[in-house]
Design an enzyme around this catalytic site. Structure first.
Site, PDB file in Angstrom:
ATOM      1  CG  PHE A  88      -1.702   0.823   1.908  1.00 40.18           C
ATOM      2  CD1 PHE A  88      -2.927   1.369   0.678  1.00 40.18           C
ATOM      3  CD2 PHE A  88      -1.691   2.137   2.834  1.00 40.18           C
ATOM      4  CE1 PHE A  88      -3.875   2.099   1.439  1.00 40.18           C
ATOM      5  CE2 PHE A  88      -2.425   3.477   2.512  1.00 40.18           C
ATOM      6  CZ  PHE A  88      -3.213   3.371   2.002  1.00 40.18           C
TER       7      PHE A  88
ATOM      8  CG  LEU B  90      -1.499   7.915   1.861  1.00 40.70           C
ATOM      9  CD1 LEU B  90      -1.700   8.148   0.783  1.00 40.70           C
ATOM     10  CD2 LEU B  90      -2.089   7.353   3.206  1.00 40.70           C
ATOM     11  CB  THR B  91       4.282   7.021   3.524  1.00 46.49           C
ATOM     12  OG1 THR B  91       2.713   6.676   4.542  1.00 46.49           O
ATOM     13  CG2 THR B  91       5.020   7.887   4.228  1.00 46.49           C
TER      14      THR B  91
ATOM     15  CD1 TRP C  46       9.349   6.741   4.902  1.00 45.51           C
ATOM     16  CD2 TRP C  46       9.915   4.677   6.244  1.00 45.51           C
ATOM     17  NE1 TRP C  46      10.127   6.832   5.602  1.00 45.51           N
ATOM     18  CE2 TRP C  46      10.635   5.690   6.160  1.00 45.51           C
ATOM     19  CE3 TRP C  46      10.741   3.611   6.882  1.00 45.51           C
ATOM     20  CZ2 TRP C  46      12.167   5.640   6.803  1.00 45.51           C
ATOM     21  CZ3 TRP C  46      11.854   3.492   7.306  1.00 45.51           C
ATOM     22  CH2 TRP C  46      12.394   4.338   7.284  1.00 45.51           C
ATOM     23  CB  ILE C  47       6.213   1.124   0.193  1.00 43.29           C
ATOM     24  CG1 ILE C  47       6.008   2.558   0.152  1.00 43.29           C
ATOM     25  CG2 ILE C  47       4.635   0.331   0.547  1.00 43.29           C
ATOM     26  CD1 ILE C  47       4.933   2.860   1.035  1.00 43.29           C
TER      27      ILE C  47
ATOM     28  CG  LEU D 200      -5.018   4.911   6.300  1.00 45.23           C
ATOM     29  CD1 LEU D 200      -3.927   6.897   6.198  1.00 45.23           C
ATOM     30  CD2 LEU D 200      -3.745   4.049   6.158  1.00 45.23           C
TER      31      LEU D 200
ATOM     32  NE  ARG E  47      -4.414   5.389  11.146  1.00 45.51           N
ATOM     33  CZ  ARG E  47      -5.277   6.275  10.702  1.00 45.51           C
ATOM     34  NH1 ARG E  47      -6.439   7.221  10.462  1.00 45.51           N
ATOM     35  NH2 ARG E  47      -4.607   7.124   9.772  1.00 45.51           N
TER      36      ARG E  47
ATOM     37  CD  GLU F 285      -2.491   2.042   9.108  1.00 48.53           C
ATOM     38  OE1 GLU F 285      -2.979   1.811   9.066  1.00 48.53           O
ATOM     39  OE2 GLU F 285      -1.598   0.681   8.459  1.00 48.53           O
TER      40      GLU F 285
ATOM     41  CG  PHE G 155      -4.327  18.285  11.254  1.00 47.78           C
ATOM     42  CD1 PHE G 155      -3.786  17.134  11.236  1.00 47.78           C
ATOM     43  CD2 PHE G 155      -6.030  18.259  11.204  1.00 47.78           C
ATOM     44  CE1 PHE G 155      -4.421  15.713  12.149  1.00 47.78           C
ATOM     45  CE2 PHE G 155      -6.552  17.257  11.793  1.00 47.78           C
ATOM     46  CZ  PHE G 155      -5.933  16.018  12.470  1.00 47.78           C
TER      47      PHE G 155
HETATM   48  C1  LIG Z   1       8.585   0.424   9.733  1.00 49.42           C
HETATM   49  C2  LIG Z   1       6.898   1.397   8.555  1.00 49.42           C
HETATM   50  C3  LIG Z   1       6.577   0.462   8.110  1.00 49.42           C
HETATM   51  C4  LIG Z   1       5.192   1.992   7.105  1.00 49.42           C
HETATM   52  N1  LIG Z   1       4.474   0.856   5.870  1.00 49.42           N
HETATM   53  C5  LIG Z   1       3.659   1.931   5.353  1.00 49.42           C
HETATM   54  C6  LIG Z   1       3.417   1.305   4.445  1.00 49.42           C
HETATM   55  O1  LIG Z   1       2.969   0.038   4.437  1.00 49.42           O
HETATM   56  N2  LIG Z   1       2.428   2.153   3.752  1.00 49.42           N
HETATM   57  C7  LIG Z   1       2.529   4.022   4.163  1.00 49.42           C
HETATM   58  O2  LIG Z   1       2.129   4.529   3.422  1.00 49.42           O
HETATM   59  N3  LIG Z   1       3.446   4.204   4.677  1.00 49.42           N
HETATM   60  C8  LIG Z   1       4.064   3.481   5.627  1.00 49.42           C
HETATM   61  N4  LIG Z   1       4.615   3.692   6.483  1.00 49.42           N
HETATM   62  C9  LIG Z   1       5.441   5.157   7.300  1.00 49.42           C
HETATM   63  C10 LIG Z   1       4.123   5.901   8.127  1.00 49.42           C
HETATM   64  O3  LIG Z   1       2.945   6.611   7.266  1.00 49.42           O
HETATM   65  C11 LIG Z   1       4.641   7.310   8.541  1.00 49.42           C
HETATM   66  O4  LIG Z   1       5.606   7.442   8.616  1.00 49.42           O
HETATM   67  C12 LIG Z   1       3.907   8.068   9.102  1.00 49.42           C
HETATM   68  O5  LIG Z   1       2.617   8.939   8.395  1.00 49.42           O
HETATM   69  C13 LIG Z   1       4.893   9.283   9.004  1.00 49.42           C
HETATM   70  O6  LIG Z   1       5.237  10.242   8.742  1.00 49.42           O
HETATM   71  P1  LIG Z   1       6.523  10.958   8.438  1.00 49.42           P
HETATM   72  O7  LIG Z   1       6.922   9.093   9.275  1.00 49.42           O
HETATM   73  O8  LIG Z   1       6.937  11.034   6.971  1.00 49.42           O
HETATM   74  O9  LIG Z   1       6.151  12.199   9.479  1.00 49.42           O
HETATM   75  P2  LIG Z   1       6.172  13.605   9.859  1.00 49.42           P
HETATM   76  O10 LIG Z   1       4.815  13.429   9.070  1.00 49.42           O
HETATM   77  O11 LIG Z   1       7.694  13.921   9.228  1.00 49.42           O
HETATM   78  O12 LIG Z   1       6.689  13.305  11.434  1.00 49.42           O
HETATM   79  C14 LIG Z   1       7.652  13.175  12.307  1.00 49.42           C
HETATM   80  C15 LIG Z   1       6.863  14.245  13.675  1.00 49.42           C
HETATM   81  O13 LIG Z   1       6.362  15.179  13.607  1.00 49.42           O
HETATM   82  C16 LIG Z   1       4.828  15.445  14.441  1.00 49.42           C
HETATM   83  N5  LIG Z   1       4.486  15.915  13.434  1.00 49.42           N
HETATM   84  C17 LIG Z   1       3.415  16.044  12.072  1.00 49.42           C
HETATM   85  N6  LIG Z   1       2.937  17.143  11.480  1.00 49.42           N
HETATM   86  C18 LIG Z   1       2.648  17.335  12.779  1.00 49.42           C
HETATM   87  C19 LIG Z   1       1.751  18.451  13.520  1.00 49.42           C
HETATM   88  N7  LIG Z   1       0.361  18.963  11.901  1.00 49.42           N
HETATM   89  N8  LIG Z   1       0.809  18.204  14.636  1.00 49.42           N
HETATM   90  C20 LIG Z   1       1.908  17.611  15.150  1.00 49.42           C
HETATM   91  N9  LIG Z   1       3.151  17.567  14.904  1.00 49.42           N
HETATM   92  C21 LIG Z   1       3.156  16.830  13.906  1.00 49.42           C
HETATM   93  C22 LIG Z   1       4.126  13.956  13.660  1.00 49.42           C
HETATM   94  O14 LIG Z   1       3.299  12.960  14.603  1.00 49.42           O
HETATM   95  C23 LIG Z   1       5.569  13.049  14.245  1.00 49.42           C
HETATM   96  O15 LIG Z   1       6.271  13.284  15.497  1.00 49.42           O
HETATM   97  C24 LIG Z   1       5.236   3.207   8.201  1.00 49.42           C
HETATM   98  C25 LIG Z   1       6.486   3.463   7.979  1.00 49.42           C
HETATM   99  C26 LIG Z   1       7.269   2.839   8.759  1.00 49.42           C
HETATM  100  C27 LIG Z   1       8.192   3.204   9.665  1.00 49.42           C
END
Ligand SMILES: Cc1cc2nc3c(=O)[nH]c(=O)nc-3n(C[C@H](O)[C@H](O)[C@H](O)COP(=O)(O)OP(=O)(O)OC[C@H]3O[C@@H](n4cnc5c(N)ncnc54)[C@H](O)[C@@H]3O)c2cc1C
Lengths: 388, 269
Positions: free
Chosen positions: A133, A135-136, A166-167, A243, A247, A367, A387
């Protein structure tokens, strides 16, 4: 000795025999087939993909989707209990099942046409076809609405360009559900692994979810046939609906990880003797154990309540946010406390605790991060978005 | 050659509960249920697994029968989830632990009501009381041969080829049907784990329920039991570990004293 789930509040009495037997099937399978190898898989950074067909046969992939598509057709509580049992083993195993079922099979079921359902769901339920999946993106995690990946209409289909990061399952997937902007609106596309211009790159050096595959997906002028569009997907709410499904399973899964840690710590505390008595006899240790069993019990009630609501079709996504936020944070807390009870032994791979703890750091973030769920609930109760 | 198999199963208190949680009610001469789950007796599951494997090779039908309280339905649902074809619950509304002869009489009546069968499989004993009489008594009631402690069943030239465990090794037995077999565990008959889909299906399958009256047995007599068998006492044995050193000037003297002590402690020569 085998893992026993916590039942301080006698919640098992609220489960049907069907739910209990489904849980037992998965527990027995996990104990016989996965537990003996999971610690090694984790250390070696390897996902035990040879077990995928067996997981399919056991019926844990898309277990709450209808039988007419080869799925088990279980209710949502039985489905949740399955997630609990898988994550009591390892979050990586549960992640595989969540991605396959909730993030890939569900959108095909919910947004796909009948032909797509027939083509994919049965094979995916059997574990013969693996999904991922996407998305990210590298620059858009918590804020997927601003994604850059886009699709342009051409004769016979679409041209896809962009990258996903990060998929989970990325490098082993036969089909990727990719979310991209078409005419400025987010839509879902089924991207076959052999599509020209589509490549994946394994994400290495992870210190969390090591028994799970994480990859980048790269799309360079990929031609996606017309029939691979998920027709009924429209806008960000479509991936968000997926999601919500995942979740919900994670809230149960986190319970499993927490129970495994607590169970380990409780047993250890009864055997380990210091100052002439089992450490479980000290007030400080008891307080730790009591806090843990209380946290787990409350989280169980939350899950069961949401499961019953989901079965009657009146579960709200914001309620799932509360369960994901609460239960994962609880599990992480339980893992850390359990680790302290095991002392030095707690840091080794001989016990599952440190592995759960490291895994849960990912679960805390993916998630929807803990913070994002806090904002979702905050917006719901105050009516103000915090947000942007 | 399709084989018509009947498997008899018993639901018992989970024998795997931690010993520190296990209690007995000395007055009632019963184990206390406490937090223990009810499970299908493991040897009965070995019997069902053996039957399933036989059916996979030979074709045929597996009917599972259990005589027990309301909760027994769970054991039968699990048997259906493991892919038995049909299940019959004979309701026991009488004593909690009927004697093996009464059980055999009830099972025999149910099997006669079912009509034809080729082979009946039972566990070699149950994990709660461990009496191990039911298979033999059932064969007697049905007027057919019995083979005990079987761990492998295959189709033979004109019947079944059985491998049975004995005190000194194995015996291979050629047996004609119909017959009753008691099954013991072996690496080949580890019970399969039911698939979640089959679990769900098992709860949608019909389950036949018979009362003692339906079977035409004298229900009052069965409920009263056969009185040949009684539990006189039930207790958890106290394990005592004592360590004693024998002394003596020479090796011979110490050995002599050691042997003497063994005779004194065990009370026998
Ligand atoms: C092992 C692993 C597997 C994954 N698998 C998938 C997958 O299969 N498919 C997929 O699509 N994604 C996947 N992901 C991605 C995951 O969903 C993202 O890592 C997650 O959504 C957070 O995004 P980011 O890492 O870019 O963090 P960021 O969005 O950059 O966030 C960094 C920090 O800032 C905070 N933050 C961001 N915005 C705000 C706000 N408005 N207010 C307050 N705090 C905020 C966050 O809470 C976090 O603490 C995976 C991640 C991991 C680690």
């Amino acid at each position: 000795m085998s893992f026993t789930s916590v039942d301080f509040l006698e919640i098992d009495a609220l489960l049907s025999e069907e739910e209990l037997l489904s849980r037992k099937s998965v527990r027995d399978f996990v104990e016989a087939e996965i537990n003996p190898l999971i610690a090694e898989c984790y250390e070696e950074g390897k996902f035990p993909d040879h077990l995928i067909p067996q997981l399919g046969e056991l019926g844990v992939l898309g277990a709450n989707l209808p039988e007419e598509y080869g799925c088990a057709g279980l209710n949502n509580v039985a489905y949740g209990l399955i997630m609990q049992e898988l994550e009591a083993c390892d979050s990586g195993i549960r992640s595989f099942a969540s991605v396959q079922g909730a993030l890939c099979m569900y959108p095909i079921y919910a947004f796909g046409n009948e032909e797509q359902r027939r083509k994919y769901l049965k094979e995916m339920a059997a574990g013969r076809l693996i999904g991922c999946f996407g998305l990210t993106e590298p620059n858009f995690g918590s804020n997927p609405a601003d994604m850059l990946t886009k699709a342009d209409r051409v004769t016979g289909g679409f041209i896809l360009n962009g990258a996903k990061a990060w998929i989970t399952n990325g490098s082993i997937a036969d089909v990727a559900i990719v979310w991209a902007k078409l005419d400025g609106e987010i839509r879902g596309f089924l991207v076959d692994k052999d599509t020209r211009g589509f490549s994946t790159r394994l994400t290495k050096h992870k210190l969390s979810l090591r028994a799970s595959i994480t990859s980048e997906l790269l799309f360079e002028d990929c031609l996606i046939p017309e029939e691979n569009l998920l027709e009924k997907s429209n806008g960000l709410k479509s991936p968000l609906m997926c999601l919500t499904q995942a979740r919900y399973g994670i809230a149960w899964g986190a319970l499993g990880a927490a129970m495994s840690c607590y169970d380990t710590a409780l047993r250890y505390s009864q055997q380990r003797v210091q100052f002439g008595r089992p450490i479980g006899g000290f007030q400080l240790t008891q307080e730790k154990l009591v806090k843990m069993v209380t946290g787990i019990s409350k989280a169980q009630l939350l899950c069961l309540h949401l499961g019953r609501k989901k079965d009657t079709g009146n579960l709200k996504p914001v309620q799932v946010s509360m369960a994901k936020m609460n239960n994962v944070a609880m599990a992480l807390e339980v893992a850390r406390t359990s680790r302290s009870i095991l002392g030095a032994n707690g840091i080794t791979g001989e016990y599952p605790i440190m592995r759960h703890m490291a895994n849960l750091e990912s679960v805390y973030t993916y998630e929807g991060t803990h913070e994002i769920h806090t904002l979702i609930i905050g917006q719901s109760i105050t009516g103000q978005s915090a947000f942007g | 050659m399709p084989v018509n198999i009947i498997v008899c199963v018993k639901q018992i208190l989970d024998p795997e509960i931690p010993s520190r949680d296990f209690r007995v009610d000395a007055e009632q001469r019963e184990a206390v249920r406490g937090a223990a789950n009810l499970v299908t007796n493991i040897f009965c599951e070995n019997a069902l697994e053996t039957a399933l494997q036989l059916k996979e090779k030979s074709g045929g039908k597996i009917t599972v029968i259990s005589y027990g309280a309301d909760s027994t339905e769970d054991a039968l649902r699990k048997a259906l989830a493991m892919k038995a074809d049909a299940a019959i619950h004979i309701l026991n509304d009488g004593q909690a632990h009927p004697d093996p002869l009464s059980v055999a009489q009830v099972l025999a009546a149910a099997i006669r009501k079912l009509g034809e069968f080729d082979v009946v499989m039972l566990g070699r004993e149950s994990g709660d009381w461990g009496v191990g009489q039911t298979a033999g008594l059932l064969a007697e009631e049905l007027g057919v041969a019995a083979v005990a402690f079987v761990d492998k069943v295959e189709i033979g030239a004109d019947g079944l080829q059985l491998k049975r465990q004995t005190d000194v090794g194995y015996e291979r037995v050629a047996a004609t049907m119909p017959l009753v077999i008691s099954i013991t565990n072996d690496e080949h008959n580890v019970p399969r784990i039911p698939k979640t889909r089959d679990v769900m299906m098992s709860f949608r399958q019909p389950l036949t329920k018979w009362t003692l009256e339906d079977l035409g047995v004298n229900a009052a007599e069965v409920r009263a039991g056969n009185h040949y068998y009684a539990v006189v006492d039930l207790f958890i044995p106290v394990q005592e570990l004592n360590c004693e050193f024998v002394d003596g000037d020479t090796l011979e003297a110490r050995v002599e004293k050691f042997a003497q002590r063994i005779i004194e402690v065990t009370g026998s020569m």
